[in-house]
Design a protein around this motif. Structure first.
Motif: not given
Length: 173
Positions: A154-161
């Motif tokens: 979730i954290r990595n996806a939010m950073i990429k988004l």
């Protein structure tokens, strides 16, 4: 005690019954703070109405517990009354303007595009967390993953988004 308003006798009565009333009220579902308030209120009622106590009709304990029960029921009834519903002011209601609707549609398209650029496992955890409002522990159980892995995805996806959705310096020129 009742007719003479003997304070020492009442203090002994209070010290004996107040903790028992509190425990009984907690067992009946009251919070500890509320139970203490109810117990004190009941004992205050006992003090005020001591002259009404008739030992030939009931024991003191029965009379005191009945007062506590009745006071609690009175308060529960009072608290259960429906509150007046506030009037809704529709006059100041904002109406969506066409340009706002277009802007929202464009934002939604940008988010869909950014999501399509994420890894499928990241999209899955975001979908479960944000669209289905699933707790992280439920996502971990459902996907058979460690909780830490779910949180990392979730954290990595939010950073990429965030990187994909932030306006670039070139776009702002």
């Amino acid at each position: 005690m009742a007719l003479r308003r003997d304070r020492e006798a009442f203090a002994e009565l209070f010290n004996h019954f107040a903790p028992r009333l509190k425990a009984w009220l907690i067992k009946s579902g009251a919070t500890p703070g509320a139970a203490e308030d109810f117990a004190q209120d009941a004992m205050l009622t006992v003090w005020r109405k001591a002259d009404l106590f008739d030992a030939s009709k009931a024991r003191a304990a029965t009379w005191i517990f009945t007062i506590a029960r009745n006071r609690r029921l009175d308060m529960l009834r009072r608290d259960a009354r429906p509150l007046p519903t506030p009037e809704i002011d529709l006059i100041g209601e904002d109406v969506r303007r066409p340009d706002d609707i277009l802007s929202m549609a464009q934002d939604a398209e940008r988010v869909r595009e950014a999501l399509s650029r994420l890894k499928p496992d990241q999209v899955e955890v975001l979908r479960l967390a944000f669209f289905f409002d699933s707790p992280h522990s439920e996502i971990a159980r459902r996907l058979d993953l460690p909780l830490g892995t779910v949180k990392s995805r979730i954290r990595n996806a939010m950073i990429k988004l965030r990187l994909l959705l932030e306006p670039s310096e070139e776009a702002s020129r």
